[in-house]
Motif scaffolding. Structure first.
Motif, PDB file in Angstrom:
ATOM      1  N   ASN A   4       0.820  -1.084   0.034  1.00  0.00           N
ATOM      2  CA  ASN A   4       0.055   0.101   0.070  1.00  0.00           C
ATOM      3  C   ASN A   4       0.912   1.211  -0.047  1.00  0.00           C
ATOM      4  OD1 ASN A   4      -2.433  -1.370   0.004  1.00  0.00           O
ATOM      5  ND2 ASN A   4      -2.532  -1.099   2.324  1.00  0.00           N
ATOM      6  N   SER A   5       2.016   1.434   0.797  1.00  0.00           N
ATOM      7  CA  SER A   5       2.505   2.486   0.600  1.00  0.00           C
ATOM      8  C   SER A   5       3.461   2.719  -0.667  1.00  0.00           C
ATOM      9  CB  SER A   5       3.856   2.239   1.956  1.00  0.00           C
ATOM     10  OG  SER A   5       4.754   1.261   1.899  1.00  0.00           O
ATOM     11  N   VAL A   6       3.934   1.461  -1.004  1.00  0.00           N
ATOM     12  CA  VAL A   6       4.603   1.710  -2.498  1.00  0.00           C
ATOM     13  C   VAL A   6       3.732   1.993  -3.536  1.00  0.00           C
ATOM     14  CG1 VAL A   6       5.784   0.223  -4.258  1.00  0.00           C
ATOM     15  CG2 VAL A   6       6.261  -0.282  -1.869  1.00  0.00           C
ATOM     16  N   LEU A   7       2.348   1.588  -3.653  1.00  0.00           N
ATOM     17  CA  LEU A   7       1.304   2.098  -4.482  1.00  0.00           C
ATOM     18  C   LEU A   7       1.082   3.810  -4.055  1.00  0.00           C
ATOM     19  CD1 LEU A   7      -0.576   1.305  -6.478  1.00  0.00           C
ATOM     20  CD2 LEU A   7      -2.256   0.716  -4.840  1.00  0.00           C
ATOM     21  N   GLY A  41      11.628  10.912  -8.254  1.00  0.00           N
ATOM     22  CA  GLY A  41      11.957  12.236  -7.434  1.00  0.00           C
ATOM     23  C   GLY A  41      11.098  11.926  -5.897  1.00  0.00           C
ATOM     24  N   ALA A  42      10.030  11.274  -5.834  1.00  0.00           N
ATOM     25  CA  ALA A  42       9.578  10.684  -4.541  1.00  0.00           C
ATOM     26  C   ALA A  42      10.105   9.850  -3.889  1.00  0.00           C
ATOM     27  CB  ALA A  42       8.099  10.302  -4.965  1.00  0.00           C
ATOM     28  N   PHE A  43      10.831   8.899  -4.720  1.00  0.00           N
ATOM     29  CA  PHE A  43      11.502   7.980  -3.801  1.00  0.00           C
ATOM     30  C   PHE A  43      12.912   8.700  -3.235  1.00  0.00           C
ATOM     31  CE2 PHE A  43       9.244   4.455  -6.191  1.00  0.00           C
ATOM     32  CZ  PHE A  43       9.160   3.708  -5.033  1.00  0.00           C
ATOM     33  N   LEU A  44      13.472   9.634  -4.044  1.00  0.00           N
ATOM     34  CA  LEU A  44      14.643  10.113  -3.597  1.00  0.00           C
ATOM     35  C   LEU A  44      14.270  11.181  -2.275  1.00  0.00           C
ATOM     36  CD1 LEU A  44      16.620  11.185  -6.933  1.00  0.00           C
ATOM     37  CD2 LEU A  44      17.022   9.292  -5.275  1.00  0.00           C
TER      38      LEU A  44
END
Length: 84
Positions: A4-7, A41-44
């Motif tokens: 869920n958090s990855v999605l 960018g969200a992951f970074l």
């Protein structure tokens, strides 16, 4: 990390990429390219900003703001690399 958090990070990254593409006119990669840049960018931003102590609060809007900043920075850096 749960599915869920990855999605949620992918969806927020997609929104952030679209916003970053609008903010950085002329440096984008089209709608789909900007969405990919927004996701990265969200992951970074999720990794770097908390380590630097930069927080804007919790919630979805704060996450979109965080990811948008990360996507704008990433678009800027990619633009610098492409020019050289």
């Amino acid at each position: 990390m749960e599915f869920n958090s990855v999605l949620a990070m992918v969806l927020i990254g997609a929104i952030a990429g679209w916003i970053a593409g609008k903010l950085m006119k002329g440096r984008g990669f089209g709608i789909f390219g900007n969405i990919i840049v927004g996701i990265v960018g969200a992951f970074l931003a999720g990794l770097i900003f908390p380590a630097l102590g930069f927080t804007v609060g919790g919630g979805t809007l704060a996450s979109i703001f965080h990811a948008t900043i990360g996507a704008v920075i990433l678009l800027f850096l990619i633009g610098l690399v492409n020019r050289s």
